[in-house]
Scaffold this motif. Sequence first.
Motif, PDB file in Angstrom:
ATOM      1  N   LEU A 168      28.074  21.770 -16.164  1.00  9.39           N
ATOM      2  CA  LEU A 168      26.970  22.169 -17.034  1.00  9.39           C
ATOM      3  C   LEU A 168      25.814  22.687 -16.190  1.00  9.39           C
ATOM      4  N   PRO A 169      25.022  23.615 -16.725  1.00  2.89           N
ATOM      5  CA  PRO A 169      23.812  24.017 -15.999  1.00  2.89           C
ATOM      6  C   PRO A 169      22.809  22.866 -15.987  1.00  2.89           C
ATOM      7  N   PHE A 170      22.352  22.488 -14.798  1.00  2.00           N
ATOM      8  CA  PHE A 170      21.380  21.386 -14.666  1.00  2.00           C
ATOM      9  C   PHE A 170      20.012  21.870 -14.212  1.00  2.00           C
ATOM     10  N   HIS A 171      20.000  22.827 -13.255  1.00  2.00           N
ATOM     11  CA  HIS A 171      18.742  23.191 -12.604  1.00  2.00           C
ATOM     12  C   HIS A 171      18.526  24.703 -12.650  1.00  2.00           C
ATOM     13  N   ASN A 172      17.295  25.085 -12.910  1.00  2.00           N
ATOM     14  CA  ASN A 172      16.946  26.501 -13.081  1.00  2.00           C
ATOM     15  C   ASN A 172      16.204  27.007 -11.850  1.00  2.00           C
ATOM     16  N   THR A 292      19.830  16.142  -7.518  1.00  4.28           N
ATOM     17  CA  THR A 292      18.408  16.398  -7.685  1.00  4.28           C
ATOM     18  C   THR A 292      18.067  17.795  -7.184  1.00  4.28           C
ATOM     19  N   VAL A 293      16.801  18.179  -7.362  1.00  2.22           N
ATOM     20  CA  VAL A 293      16.328  19.511  -6.962  1.00  2.22           C
ATOM     21  C   VAL A 293      15.790  19.443  -5.530  1.00  2.22           C
ATOM     22  N   SER A 493      14.069   7.362  -5.753  1.00  2.00           N
ATOM     23  CA  SER A 493      14.159   8.830  -5.838  1.00  2.00           C
ATOM     24  C   SER A 493      15.566   9.334  -5.549  1.00  2.00           C
ATOM     25  N   THR A 494      16.422   8.467  -5.010  1.00  2.00           N
ATOM     26  CA  THR A 494      17.805   8.881  -4.723  1.00  2.00           C
ATOM     27  C   THR A 494      18.711   8.713  -5.935  1.00  2.00           C
ATOM     28  N   PHE A 495      18.176   8.143  -7.012  1.00  2.00           N
ATOM     29  CA  PHE A 495      18.997   7.848  -8.202  1.00  2.00           C
ATOM     30  C   PHE A 495      18.478   8.660  -9.376  1.00  2.00           C
ATOM     31  N   ASN A 496      19.199   9.729  -9.706  1.00  2.00           N
ATOM     32  CA  ASN A 496      18.741  10.664 -10.739  1.00  2.00           C
ATOM     33  C   ASN A 496      19.864  11.054 -11.694  1.00  2.00           C
ATOM     34  N   PRO A 497      20.534  10.077 -12.297  1.00  2.00           N
ATOM     35  CA  PRO A 497      21.681  10.405 -13.146  1.00  2.00           C
ATOM     36  C   PRO A 497      21.250  11.090 -14.434  1.00  2.00           C
ATOM     37  N   VAL A 498      22.163  11.867 -14.991  1.00  2.00           N
ATOM     38  CA  VAL A 498      21.914  12.512 -16.285  1.00  2.00           C
ATOM     39  C   VAL A 498      22.885  11.888 -17.287  1.00  2.00           C
ATOM     40  N   LYS A 499      22.424  10.856 -17.963  1.00  2.00           N
ATOM     41  CA  LYS A 499      23.242  10.177 -18.964  1.00  2.00           C
ATOM     42  C   LYS A 499      23.063  10.802 -20.339  1.00  2.00           C
ATOM     43  N   THR A 500      21.858  11.321 -20.618  1.00  2.00           N
ATOM     44  CA  THR A 500      21.603  12.047 -21.866  1.00  2.00           C
ATOM     45  C   THR A 500      20.970  13.383 -21.513  1.00  2.00           C
ATOM     46  N   VAL A 501      21.029  14.314 -22.421  1.00  2.00           N
ATOM     47  CA  VAL A 501      20.496  15.652 -22.158  1.00  2.00           C
ATOM     48  C   VAL A 501      19.014  15.597 -21.817  1.00  2.00           C
ATOM     49  N   ASN A 502      18.281  14.638 -22.400  1.00  2.00           N
ATOM     50  CA  ASN A 502      16.844  14.555 -22.136  1.00  2.00           C
ATOM     51  C   ASN A 502      16.521  14.146 -20.707  1.00  2.00           C
ATOM     52  N   ASP A 503      17.486  13.572 -19.995  1.00  2.00           N
ATOM     53  CA  ASP A 503      17.254  13.251 -18.585  1.00  2.00           C
ATOM     54  C   ASP A 503      16.989  14.509 -17.765  1.00  2.00           C
ATOM     55  N   LEU A 504      17.438  15.659 -18.252  1.00  2.00           N
ATOM     56  CA  LEU A 504      17.188  16.915 -17.533  1.00  2.00           C
ATOM     57  C   LEU A 504      15.714  17.318 -17.560  1.00  2.00           C
ATOM     58  N   LEU A 505      14.917  16.645 -18.388  1.00  2.00           N
ATOM     59  CA  LEU A 505      13.477  16.926 -18.437  1.00  2.00           C
ATOM     60  C   LEU A 505      12.713  16.166 -17.358  1.00  2.00           C
ATOM     61  N   ARG A 506      13.354  15.252 -16.674  1.00  2.00           N
ATOM     62  CA  ARG A 506      12.681  14.470 -15.633  1.00  2.00           C
ATOM     63  C   ARG A 506      12.362  15.330 -14.428  1.00  2.00           C
ATOM     64  N   GLN A 510      13.650  19.268 -12.481  1.00  2.00           N
ATOM     65  CA  GLN A 510      12.794  20.426 -12.721  1.00  2.00           C
ATOM     66  C   GLN A 510      12.492  21.081 -11.374  1.00  2.00           C
ATOM     67  N   VAL A 511      12.976  22.293 -11.175  1.00  2.00           N
ATOM     68  CA  VAL A 511      12.830  22.965  -9.886  1.00  2.00           C
ATOM     69  C   VAL A 511      11.371  23.286  -9.603  1.00  2.00           C
ATOM     70  N   LYS A 512      10.638  23.743 -10.619  1.00  2.00           N
ATOM     71  CA  LYS A 512       9.243  24.152 -10.415  1.00  2.00           C
ATOM     72  C   LYS A 512       8.323  22.948 -10.312  1.00  2.00           C
TER      73      LYS A 512
END
Length: 512
Positions: A168-172, A292-293, A493-506, A510-512
């Motif tokens: 899936l696309p995770f990072h922009n 992570t980014v 900071s080493t633990f950044n799982p994506v369990k739900t789609v909203n985790d991608l907002l963390r 976020q690259v920027k």
Amino acid sequence: MTLTENDLALLAEKGISEKKVHDQIETFKEGIPFVQLEKAATVGEGLSKFTEAEESELIQKFDASQSNLSLLKFVPASGAASRMFKALFNFLDAYNPANETLDGYFERTNDKALKAFSEGMTNFVFYDLVKQRIAGKTSSKDEEVYLFVKEMMSEEALNYGFYPKGLLPFHNYGDHTATPFEEHLKEAAVYAKTDDTAELHFTISEQHGDMFNTEFNTVKERVSAATKTSFKVSYSNQKTSTDTIAVDMQNEPFRNSDGSVLFRPGGHGALIENLNEQDADIIFIKNIDNVTVPKFATEVADSKKVLAGVLITVQEKAFAYAKSLDNDELTAQQLDDIKSFLENDLNVRFSDSFSSFSIGEQIEVLKDKINRPIRICGMVKNEGEPGGGPFWINDRKGNISLQIIESAQIDMDKDQQANILKNSTHFNPVDLVCAVRNYKGEKYNLMNFVDVKQGFITGKTKEGRELKALELPGLWNGAMAFWNTIFVEVPSSTFNPVKTVNDLLRPAHQVK
């Protein structure tokens, strides 16, 4: 229990022995006892925490050794994305923009997950793509949110729920988006490469093989150019021989409507067989969705190097002692030194009767304790509800050991056990650095170090009928129960799982 000719043919097809089925039936009948927690592993009590100076020294230790080591990154990646989008599927079932406003829906359902999704929609990596696909089709904000979700999830559209999570696309990044698969390649280039080559192994579902190959062919030149690294990528599937039989409530084989016996996947513990087929000096293990980014990449890589530095340091001593146990006439003092190393450095515990053993008996016990795979496990501070984590346990033979234990393995009806879990300070992010060879360079058979009694029995239903299912001991739980284990605190900071789609907002995504 009687197996028919058709049953035996199915076993042969899957590569499952009749004895294994009988053993699993017995496990259902006997049940799997809860583990007995002694106490949580805390800093100074089974869990190490290093100063900045110590971490710097461990990183230097790894950096100095890296070019002489074969390194592998092992990534469990068979998980489907469907659970990640559960809230979106529920929304499509429960909301009709023609009959209700979005605010009315939120008030009626208190759907906090969808509210957060709608408010953060523009920050998702896939926002521009989906917005472009639904352009001109919406007449209101409410309808836009509905069609946005529908475009993501519909089988006729992007069908994200079908994808393996790793693709899936995770990072922009502006000019391109990156999947977890690509991010793992970039990460491996920093700490898991020898000279200019990084080797990775992904365990994937069989039906996704072509998709992963396509992704690798798409991104490898871009990632290689950016990291000055070439990549060797391999894949394996969870073996059908690790499927487990399901039983009815009378512990008889559960039969489907066509009369065939039901087998189910054995869970991530089945992957110990896939791991057993890998061979390297050091194997890093990390889940596919924990990426992570770039702004956090250095901290993540340094943390991995710290764990690897710990492994190299302790392994050098273990190898020297293991060799001396094989080759030297050892004094009582030398045996005591080895015992102290095992206790203080590798968290090994001995029975009270060890001191009464003869020298020969002590040597045999020490050989058994020291000649084992080693795992260094990163542990993160609890920052909310505690889940599975590092504990001292007392097994059914009275042996004390360090283990990663899931909450489902703990008897929560016993206040004393529940309180140990409740008051634990760290949890398991699945961040392991492993050594799987002995001092002679021979690879251990990892199947010899599994505690088969650390599986799980769960209740399920099929065709409206109740059944019991058996999960194998988890990959980092019972499947590694008899490894030598060291727990180390690592940054959150080493633990950044994506369990739900909203985790991608963390921020970590976020690259920027």
